[in-house]
Enzyme design. Structure first.
Site, PDB file in Angstrom:
ATOM      1  N   ALA A  12       0.833  -1.199  -0.024  1.00 38.45           N
ATOM      2  CA  ALA A  12       0.090   0.043   0.103  1.00 38.45           C
ATOM      3  C   ALA A  12       0.852   1.247  -0.028  1.00 38.45           C
ATOM      4  CB  ALA A  12      -0.951  -0.145   1.136  1.00 38.45           C
ATOM      5  N   VAL A  79       8.205   2.998  13.532  1.00 35.40           N
ATOM      6  CA  VAL A  79       7.333   3.818  14.016  1.00 35.40           C
ATOM      7  C   VAL A  79       6.867   3.356  15.425  1.00 35.40           C
ATOM      8  CG1 VAL A  79       5.051   4.715  13.921  1.00 35.40           C
ATOM      9  CG2 VAL A  79       6.166   4.643  11.874  1.00 35.40           C
ATOM     10  N   GLU A 167      -0.837 -22.352   1.372  1.00 34.18           N
ATOM     11  CA  GLU A 167       0.366 -22.240   0.508  1.00 34.18           C
ATOM     12  C   GLU A 167       1.525 -22.631   1.340  1.00 34.18           C
ATOM     13  OE1 GLU A 167      -0.068 -18.055  -0.786  1.00 34.18           O
ATOM     14  OE2 GLU A 167      -0.688 -18.587  -2.475  1.00 34.18           O
ATOM     15  N   ALA A 311      -2.973  -8.385  -0.797  1.00 34.89           N
ATOM     16  CA  ALA A 311      -1.895  -7.545  -1.314  1.00 34.89           C
ATOM     17  C   ALA A 311      -2.488  -6.817  -2.565  1.00 34.89           C
ATOM     18  CB  ALA A 311      -0.814  -8.523  -1.957  1.00 34.89           C
ATOM     19  N   LYS A 372      -0.969 -17.562 -11.279  1.00 28.81           N
ATOM     20  CA  LYS A 372      -0.384 -16.815 -10.008  1.00 28.81           C
ATOM     21  C   LYS A 372       1.236 -16.096 -10.110  1.00 28.81           C
ATOM     22  CE  LYS A 372      -0.473 -16.995  -5.307  1.00 28.81           C
ATOM     23  NZ  LYS A 372       0.583 -17.131  -4.345  1.00 28.81           N
TER      24      LYS A 372
HETATM   25  P1  NAD Z   1      -7.219 -16.408   7.410  1.00 33.77           P
HETATM   26  O1  NAD Z   1      -7.811 -15.766   8.875  1.00 33.77           O
HETATM   27  O2  NAD Z   1      -7.787 -16.553   6.370  1.00 33.77           O
HETATM   28  O3  NAD Z   1      -6.941 -18.087   8.042  1.00 33.77           O
HETATM   29  C1  NAD Z   1      -6.533 -18.667   9.229  1.00 33.77           C
HETATM   30  C2  NAD Z   1      -7.460 -20.037   9.269  1.00 33.77           C
HETATM   31  O4  NAD Z   1      -6.811 -20.307  10.828  1.00 33.77           O
HETATM   32  C3  NAD Z   1      -8.683 -19.802   9.570  1.00 33.77           C
HETATM   33  O5  NAD Z   1      -9.245 -21.108   8.526  1.00 33.77           O
HETATM   34  C4  NAD Z   1      -9.225 -20.374  10.709  1.00 33.77           C
HETATM   35  O6  NAD Z   1     -10.176 -21.334  11.033  1.00 33.77           O
HETATM   36  C5  NAD Z   1      -7.684 -21.134  11.343  1.00 33.77           C
HETATM   37  N1  NAD Z   1      -7.650 -21.095  12.878  1.00 33.77           N
HETATM   38  C6  NAD Z   1      -7.940 -19.765  13.775  1.00 33.77           C
HETATM   39  N2  NAD Z   1      -7.650 -20.413  14.980  1.00 33.77           N
HETATM   40  C7  NAD Z   1      -7.458 -21.595  14.922  1.00 33.77           C
HETATM   41  C8  NAD Z   1      -6.730 -22.717  15.840  1.00 33.77           C
HETATM   42  N3  NAD Z   1      -6.863 -22.179  17.208  1.00 33.77           N
HETATM   43  N4  NAD Z   1      -6.323 -23.790  15.778  1.00 33.77           N
HETATM   44  C9  NAD Z   1      -6.440 -24.295  14.268  1.00 33.77           C
HETATM   45  N5  NAD Z   1      -6.940 -23.384  13.232  1.00 33.77           N
HETATM   46  C10 NAD Z   1      -7.337 -22.202  13.555  1.00 33.77           C
HETATM   47  O7  NAD Z   1      -5.666 -16.076   7.676  1.00 33.77           O
HETATM   48  P2  NAD Z   1      -4.454 -16.075   6.365  1.00 33.77           P
HETATM   49  O8  NAD Z   1      -4.715 -17.318   5.795  1.00 33.77           O
HETATM   50  O9  NAD Z   1      -3.344 -15.597   6.999  1.00 33.77           O
HETATM   51  O10 NAD Z   1      -5.137 -15.167   5.252  1.00 33.77           O
HETATM   52  C11 NAD Z   1      -5.191 -13.756   5.701  1.00 33.77           C
HETATM   53  C12 NAD Z   1      -5.741 -12.907   4.408  1.00 33.77           C
HETATM   54  O11 NAD Z   1      -4.829 -12.967   3.562  1.00 33.77           O
HETATM   55  C13 NAD Z   1      -7.074 -13.808   3.915  1.00 33.77           C
HETATM   56  O12 NAD Z   1      -8.054 -12.695   3.447  1.00 33.77           O
HETATM   57  C14 NAD Z   1      -6.475 -14.574   2.679  1.00 33.77           C
HETATM   58  O13 NAD Z   1      -7.347 -14.643   1.801  1.00 33.77           O
HETATM   59  C15 NAD Z   1      -5.234 -13.440   2.150  1.00 33.77           C
HETATM   60  N6  NAD Z   1      -4.265 -14.271   1.609  1.00 33.77           N
HETATM   61  C16 NAD Z   1      -4.522 -14.615   0.155  1.00 33.77           C
HETATM   62  C17 NAD Z   1      -3.373 -15.209  -0.347  1.00 33.77           C
HETATM   63  C18 NAD Z   1      -3.603 -15.390  -1.774  1.00 33.77           C
HETATM   64  O14 NAD Z   1      -4.415 -14.633  -2.653  1.00 33.77           O
HETATM   65  N7  NAD Z   1      -2.809 -16.302  -2.481  1.00 33.77           N
HETATM   66  C19 NAD Z   1      -2.424 -15.927   0.433  1.00 33.77           C
HETATM   67  C20 NAD Z   1      -2.434 -15.734   1.841  1.00 33.77           C
HETATM   68  C21 NAD Z   1      -3.334 -14.937   2.320  1.00 33.77           C
END
Ligand code: NAD
Length: 390
Positions: A12, A79, A167, A311, A372
């Site tokens: 950003a 910061v 991933e 992103a 991707k």
């Molecule tokens: P997220 O919040 O999407 O996923 C976290 C996962 O952890 C959830 O499925 C949740 O149920 C699980 N979880 C939570 N507490 C838990 C526990 N105590 N024990 C086990 N599992 C638990 O977080 P993220 O994957 O870091 O993604 C964050 C954001 O970034 C999202 O919007 C995602 O779509 C985005 N993202 C996109 C890409 C991509 O486009 N390729 C890649 C990485 C992240």
């Protein structure tokens, strides 16, 4: 002359600085970009670096090169506080910066949900340095096993099966055989777990894409535990809600993100997970003279659901805020932010992925992986980084 200060040189903040300098000359405004490091990090590819599949230097792009000739002062500093009423930013080393216009693009933080021991004993994957630490740790687990013969050293656990977790698991599934081979250890002794609290992996994603991801990863040895919230992490073990205990020296936590604590502490109005509430122009609702963009803000999309902290949206918000600050300087009307979600693609290791582009077109396998990679290339071209590294 106006002094525009941008906090954060991620997707950003960088795009905001670049966009501003397309329209605002250095005689109209001074621009300062404050960032913890002298480099911009390609954090969407950290999972590759965490297993050694991509060198960490390719994920660190020098900010001074990306902003070369643009007359943006780069301040390397962390910061520590934002004082919006005084239009002042404090840095950890005691320096202060005053501003006329502020853009907060400080990203998100890891959400631990208060899980006992998670913060203390699990790895997280939010920076190039953390990715390097994970790679070195995995290598050391294999090396130590040769002397200690502790099976927990060869058991790897990823907590969370959202996009980040999947991933990373995909990369680990492809890379662990190589680590094992180099150490002369049979893969039969290596175990890779992905533990997810929700009933299935990639919660909320289309069922056929989820099934394809699960089949691909299971065939490469990933053991999924779903409906299994992690409740505790201690040195050498992780406990899930069902009472099951897995002995391991490696827990990597990808269980979620929350807003930036600096934004909360500054007194900007936030939602319960610490993301700043912003208006349609991406200005703080409580302090409209401050733009808050990227993962640090909370925006409701067209479908009435919060926009995900991705992103591609951070990048779009950077451009939108740069345009709106330009409009402000020119006395023109501000433009509402219009998110354009191009798709969501999750890689599943080397040369495999699943995802959806152009709203509903589903992609699988190598094609999805290439799409991707292409989106990454597009980003590099956009920021002028095709041939740069730190
Ligand atoms: P997220 O919040 O999407 O996923 C976290 C996962 O952890 C959830 O499925 C949740 O149920 C699980 N979880 C939570 N507490 C838990 C526990 N105590 N024990 C086990 N599992 C638990 O977080 P993220 O994957 O870091 O993604 C964050 C954001 O970034 C999202 O919007 C995602 O779509 C985005 N993202 C996109 C890409 C991509 O486009 N390729 C890649 C990485 C992240």
């Amino acid at each position: 002359m106006e002094h525009i200060v941008i906090l954060g040189g991620g997707y950003a903040g960088l795009l905001c600085a670049q966009e501003l300098r397309k329209h605002v000359s250095s005689s109209d405004a001074e621009i300062t970009l404050v960032n913890k490091h002298a480099y911009h990090q390609l954090i969407t590819q950290l999972h590759e670096t965490a297993v050694g599949a991509r060198p960490d230097r390719s994920l660190r792009l020098s900010l001074s090169k990306l902003l070369e000739g643009k007359n943006v002062e780069i301040v390397k500093g962390t910061v520590s506080a934002i004082l919006p009423d005084e239009r002042l930013v404090e840095l950890q080393d005691g320096r202060t910066i005053t501003y006329d216009k502020l853009v907060v693009a400080l990203g998100s933080e890891t959400e631990y949900f208060g899980i006992a021991g998670m913060k203390e004993h699990a790895f997280t994957l939010k920076s190039v340095n953390q990715a390097r630490l994970i790679r070195a740790h995995i290598e050391s687990c294999f090396a130590r096993y040769l002397y200690e013969r502790d099976p927990a050293l060869l058991r790897f656990v990823v907590g969370g099966a959202g996009f980040s977790g999947i991933e990373l698991v995909g990369e680990l599934a492809d890379a662990l055989p190589q680590f094992a081979l180099e150490a002369g250890i049979s893969m039969d002794q290596v175990e890779l777990y992905n533990i997810e609290a929700a009933p299935g992996i990639l919660p909320g994603f289309d069922k056929d894409l989820v099934d394809a991801a699960q089949t691909s990863l299971t065939s490469r040895g990933v053991r999924f535990m779903t409906g299994a919230a992690i409740t505790q992490v201690e040195p050498g073990r992780v406990t899930v809600k069902t009472g099951e205990v897995i002995e391991t020296h490696t827990v990597i936590w990808t269980g979620g993100v929350r807003g930036n604590q600096l934004v909360v502490d500054a007194g900007f109005e936030t939602e319960p997970r610490g993301r700043a509430k912003v208006n349609e122009y991406l200005q703080s609702v409580s302090h409209p003279d401050v733009y808050i963009i990227g993962d640090a803000c909370f925006v409701i999309g067209e479908e009435g659901r919060p926009l995900p902290p991705t992103a591609q949206l951070a990048w779009q918000m950077g451009i939108a805020s740069g345009k709106n600050i330009t409009n402000e300087l020119r006395g023109a009307a501000l433009e509402p932010f219009k998110p354009n979600i191009l798709g969501a693609l999750a890689s599943l290791g080397r040369k495999d992925a699943v995802g959806k582009v152009f709203k509903s077109y589903k992609m699988y396998g190598k094609m999805a992986y290439m799409a991707k990679e292409a989106s990454q290339m597009r980003y590099l071209a956009k920021i002028g980084a095709m041939f740069h590294s730190s």
